[in-house]
Design a protein around this motif. Structure first.
Motif, mmCIF file in Angstrom:
data_model
loop_
_atom_site.group_PDB
_atom_site.id
_atom_site.type_symbol
_atom_site.label_atom_id
_atom_site.label_comp_id
_atom_site.label_asym_id
_atom_site.label_seq_id
_atom_site.Cartn_x
_atom_site.Cartn_y
_atom_site.Cartn_z
ATOM 1 N N ASP A 61 0.848 -1.179 0.000
ATOM 2 C CA ASP A 61 0.000 0.000 0.000
ATOM 3 C C ASP A 61 0.892 1.241 0.000
ATOM 4 O OD1 ASP A 61 -1.856 1.980 0.262
ATOM 5 O OD2 ASP A 61 -2.557 1.380 2.259
ATOM 6 N N VAL A 62 0.943 1.949 -1.128
ATOM 7 C CA VAL A 62 1.765 3.156 -1.226
ATOM 8 C C VAL A 62 0.900 4.362 -1.588
ATOM 9 C CG1 VAL A 62 3.900 1.946 -1.765
ATOM 10 C CG2 VAL A 62 2.356 2.573 -3.635
ATOM 11 N N ARG A 63 -0.364 4.317 -1.227
ATOM 12 C CA ARG A 63 -1.233 5.460 -1.472
ATOM 13 C C ARG A 63 -0.782 6.658 -0.624
ATOM 14 N NH1 ARG A 63 -4.232 0.922 -2.140
ATOM 15 N NH2 ARG A 63 -5.735 0.898 -3.866
ATOM 16 N N PRO A 64 -1.177 7.871 -1.019
ATOM 17 C CA PRO A 64 -0.753 9.063 -0.266
ATOM 18 C C PRO A 64 -1.189 8.985 1.194
ATOM 19 C CG PRO A 64 -1.762 9.679 -2.365
ATOM 20 C CD PRO A 64 -2.007 8.213 -2.198
ATOM 21 N N VAL A 65 -0.395 9.617 2.056
ATOM 22 C CA VAL A 65 -0.743 9.703 3.479
ATOM 23 C C VAL A 65 -1.075 11.145 3.817
ATOM 24 C CG1 VAL A 65 0.557 7.692 4.245
ATOM 25 C CG2 VAL A 65 1.717 9.891 4.082
ATOM 26 N N ARG A 66 -2.079 11.323 4.661
ATOM 27 C CA ARG A 66 -2.527 12.653 5.080
ATOM 28 C C ARG A 66 -2.443 12.785 6.594
ATOM 29 N NH1 ARG A 66 -4.918 16.031 1.641
ATOM 30 N NH2 ARG A 66 -5.366 15.330 -0.486
ATOM 31 N N ASP A 67 -2.709 13.979 7.067
ATOM 32 C CA ASP A 67 -2.588 14.247 8.496
ATOM 33 C C ASP A 67 -3.541 13.410 9.339
ATOM 34 O OD1 ASP A 67 -0.582 16.043 8.104
ATOM 35 O OD2 ASP A 67 -1.787 17.843 8.451
ATOM 36 N N ASP A 68 -4.678 12.996 8.770
ATOM 37 C CA ASP A 68 -5.630 12.227 9.572
ATOM 38 C C ASP A 68 -5.225 10.757 9.694
ATOM 39 O OD1 ASP A 68 -6.079 11.554 6.954
ATOM 40 O OD2 ASP A 68 -8.247 11.887 6.991
ATOM 41 N N ALA A 69 -4.201 10.325 8.968
ATOM 42 C CA ALA A 69 -3.670 8.967 9.089
ATOM 43 C C ALA A 69 -2.211 8.987 8.628
ATOM 44 C CB ALA A 69 -4.481 7.981 8.254
ATOM 45 N N PRO A 70 -1.308 9.592 9.433
ATOM 46 C CA PRO A 70 0.066 9.862 8.976
ATOM 47 C C PRO A 70 1.021 8.688 9.178
ATOM 48 C CG PRO A 70 -0.232 10.793 11.147
ATOM 49 C CD PRO A 70 -1.559 10.150 10.783
ATOM 50 N N PHE A 71 0.589 7.491 8.776
ATOM 51 C CA PHE A 71 1.405 6.292 9.002
ATOM 52 C C PHE A 71 2.170 5.967 7.721
ATOM 53 C CE2 PHE A 71 -2.526 5.904 11.576
ATOM 54 C CZ PHE A 71 -1.943 6.161 12.816
ATOM 55 N N PHE A 72 3.249 6.678 7.505
ATOM 56 C CA PHE A 72 3.977 6.608 6.242
ATOM 57 C C PHE A 72 4.529 5.215 5.975
ATOM 58 C CE2 PHE A 72 7.866 7.146 3.699
ATOM 59 C CZ PHE A 72 7.370 7.859 2.619
ATOM 60 N N TRP A 73 4.961 4.492 7.028
ATOM 61 C CA TRP A 73 5.624 3.196 6.838
ATOM 62 C C TRP A 73 4.662 2.016 6.923
ATOM 63 C CZ3 TRP A 73 7.376 7.045 10.122
ATOM 64 C CH2 TRP A 73 8.521 7.715 9.703
ATOM 65 N N HIS A 74 3.385 2.291 7.001
ATOM 66 C CA HIS A 74 2.392 1.215 7.117
ATOM 67 C C HIS A 74 2.018 0.762 5.707
ATOM 68 C CE1 HIS A 74 -0.819 -1.208 8.480
ATOM 69 N NE2 HIS A 74 -1.795 -0.330 8.347
ATOM 70 N N PHE A 75 2.839 -0.128 5.145
ATOM 71 C CA PHE A 75 2.675 -0.549 3.754
ATOM 72 C C PHE A 75 1.853 -1.826 3.592
ATOM 73 C CE2 PHE A 75 6.949 1.567 3.753
ATOM 74 C CZ PHE A 75 6.571 2.686 3.037
ATOM 75 N N VAL A 76 1.573 -2.517 4.682
ATOM 76 C CA VAL A 76 0.873 -3.802 4.608
ATOM 77 C C VAL A 76 -0.359 -3.736 5.506
ATOM 78 C CG1 VAL A 76 1.048 -6.297 4.955
ATOM 79 C CG2 VAL A 76 3.049 -5.002 4.184
ATOM 80 N N SER A 77 -1.530 -4.081 4.971
ATOM 81 C CA SER A 77 -2.747 -4.073 5.788
ATOM 82 C C SER A 77 -2.654 -5.172 6.835
ATOM 83 C CB SER A 77 -3.977 -4.298 4.905
ATOM 84 O OG SER A 77 -3.982 -5.623 4.392
ATOM 85 N N PHE A 78 -3.412 -4.999 7.921
ATOM 86 C CA PHE A 78 -3.389 -6.016 8.971
ATOM 87 C C PHE A 78 -3.930 -7.349 8.446
ATOM 88 C CE2 PHE A 78 -3.082 -2.209 11.597
ATOM 89 C CZ PHE A 78 -2.103 -2.606 12.504
ATOM 90 N N ARG A 79 -4.923 -7.299 7.578
ATOM 91 C CA ARG A 79 -5.471 -8.533 7.017
ATOM 92 C C ARG A 79 -4.392 -9.272 6.217
ATOM 93 N NH1 ARG A 79 -10.669 -10.091 5.861
ATOM 94 N NH2 ARG A 79 -11.433 -7.989 6.354
ATOM 95 N N ALA A 80 -3.670 -8.524 5.370
ATOM 96 C CA ALA A 80 -2.622 -9.155 4.569
ATOM 97 C C ALA A 80 -1.471 -9.627 5.443
ATOM 98 C CB ALA A 80 -2.121 -8.180 3.515
ATOM 99 N N ALA A 81 -1.132 -8.836 6.460
ATOM 100 C CA ALA A 81 -0.021 -9.221 7.328
ATOM 101 C C ALA A 81 -0.314 -10.524 8.070
ATOM 102 C CB ALA A 81 0.269 -8.098 8.321
ATOM 103 N N MET A 82 -1.540 -10.682 8.563
ATOM 104 C CA MET A 82 -1.872 -11.880 9.327
ATOM 105 C C MET A 82 -2.008 -13.098 8.430
ATOM 106 S SD MET A 82 -1.579 -10.603 12.193
ATOM 107 C CE MET A 82 -1.915 -12.109 13.124
#
Length: 482
Positions: free
Chosen positions: A372-393
């Motif tokens: 997931d490399v979509r843009p990040v905004r102030d309301d969700a500023p998790f720049f390094w969160h590239f993998v969804s929890f569903r995919a990670a698990m």
């Protein structure tokens, strides 16, 4: 810092001990008082505590011989240690290593004031933005650390240099503890060294600059705490669409935003570069600029541990002359490569798609890209969160070095920690109620008390997650020890 993080642990233990006094028998109470006193002493005299054991993969891991520590201090941001490099390093007397929470984070270079001694920056990635800019630029550095970018700016004849550093201890290295070693940079007439949070400082400055320079402004403190990738859910308001917009608004005519950071595996997953470019495209669109591909230049350089990426973004289209100077500057570097310039046929396909595809093509790229490399905004500023929890698990990861830190390992560990916290909290809360269930049943006003303490907890969390951009910290440049 009066009470270090280990001291805070001791203080928490002392507070818990005081709370337990009333429930102890007269025989046990003196013992509890004595233990509480010991914990309180260790809280206010943290030097009596042993240092935490450093993870074996970190720079300061236990070794034989042990790291040669020249300076060490805790700060509210992270712990800073200054290490003497081993004698086996080339020019080991010319620099000192800055370790952030036990991990190599930057260096302090020896500087005697002679600008002619800074020729090494001609073959350094720090030269790239100056190859494109007009002479004598006004520079603002976000994340000044050990002063490397200040020296590079002086070497390339910057007219003004504003160097912003968040950590007060890091600032004190250049203003006090290693001031002579680093060449009294804070006293140079072109240099303004500021202890502040980069975004809020930038927003409060009205004067335009020619270069807003972000130099890997990350502590990775969450990763350093366990070296397990937990930083994937660390907030950073320096990488968001809104921050890129603010930076571009501060540029004067012909000015550039430059960001440089490391990629773990650029050829396979240029996640940081891709997400930053996606955010930059959205920021340019917010400024009324639709053809983002004409406003961006990208290059990489292979290092000993990471591939460093250099991204330049301008408010005006980057014409042929700037492109030519950029290509020439990158070609002069060792193991460097141009990844994208406007109109190039050999541009990296992933970068070109992010910058130039239409909306449908961009959405298709985001859907097909494995991270997931979509843009990040102030309301969700998790720049390094590239993998969804569903995919990670749903992924099996075999930890093997830093290459897996952005493949979902951090998300997996966070889920495990959440489950453990819920289970432990349940045991600690439910078990006493079961043991004392008769007294619990007779206790009045349980619902009101529950609502009251739930409101306290929620209020604290809402206050804690207030964006860092709403606060501003500026301390005196001349620090007396951090």
């Amino acid at each position: 810092v009066l009470i270090s993080p280990p001291g805070c642990v001791m203080l928490a233990g002392a507070a818990a001990g005081v709370a337990a006094w009333s429930g102890l028998s007269a025989r046990l109470r003196p013992v509890a008082v004595a233990l509480t006193a010991v914990l309180a002493f260790l809280a206010v005299v943290p030097s009596a505590l042993p240092d935490p054991v450093v993870d074996r993969v970190k720079t300061m891991a236990p070794s034989d011989p042990p790291p040669d520590v020249a300076f060490s201090r805790w700060s509210p941001v992270f712990r800073v240690d200054v290490l003497e490099p081993p004698d086996t390093f080339p020019d080991s007397d010319a620099f000192k290593v800055l370790a952030h929470d036990g991990m190599w984070g930057s260096v302090i270079r020896r500087f005697d004031g002679d600008l002619d001694s800074l020729g090494r920056y001609d073959v350094d990635a720090r030269s790239v933005p100056f190859a494109v800019l007009a002479p004598e630029p006004r520079v603002m550095i976000i994340g000044a650390a050990g002063g490397n970018e200040i020296l590079a700016s002086l070497h390339f004849d910057a007219a003004e240099i504003t160097a912003v550093e968040l950590n007060p201890v890091t600032v004190s290295l250049l203003t006090d503890h290693f001031e002579a070693f680093s060449g009294h940079l804070d006293e140079h007439p072109k240099v303004e060294l500021v202890n502040a949070e980069g975004r809020s400082f930038l927003m409060q400055r009205d004067d335009p600059v020619d270069l807003v320079w972000f130099v890997a402004p990350d502590s990775y403190a969450a990763m350093n705490a366990a070296t397990a990738g937990a930083y994937v859910l660390s907030e950073s308001y320096l990488y968001t669409v809104e921050m890129i917009e603010e930076s571009l608004r501060r540029l004067g005519p012909g000015g550039l935003l430059c960001i440089q950071f490391g990629e773990i595996d650029f050829d396979r997953k240029p996640n940081r570069t891709a997400r930053y470019l996606a955010s930059a495209r959205e920021a340019l669109r917010g400024l009324g600029i639709e053809n983002a591909g004409r406003h961006v230049l990208v290059a990489t350089q292979k290092g000993f541990a990471f591939t460093s990426a250099t991204i330049l973004v301008g408010r005006e289209p980057l014409g042929d002359e700037k492109v030519r100077r950029f290509v020439q500057g990158v070609d002069s570097l060792h193991r460097a490569r141009v990844r994208y310039v406007p109109g190039a046929d050999d541009a990296d396909d992933r970068i070109a798609t992010i910058l130039t595809a239409d909306a449908a093509g961009l959405d298709r790229f985001f859907d097909e890209y494995p991270y997931d490399v979509r843009p990040v905004r102030d309301d969700a500023p998790f720049f390094w969160h590239f993998v969804s929890f569903r995919a990670a698990m749903a992924t099996t990861i075999k930890p093997a070095g830093t290459g897996v830190l952005e493949d979902g390992l951090g998300e997996q560990l966070l889920v495990v920690f959440l489950v453990m916290a819920v289970l432990l909290a349940g045991v600690r809360v439910v078990t006493p109620l079961l043991v004392q269930r008769r007294r619990w049943q007779q206790m009045p006003h349980k619902l009101l008390a529950g609502v009251y303490f739930a409101a306290l907890g929620l209020g604290f969390m809402f206050f804690e997650i207030t964006p860092v951009s709403s606060t501003h910290l500026t301390l005196p440049t001349r620090a007396s020890g951090g």
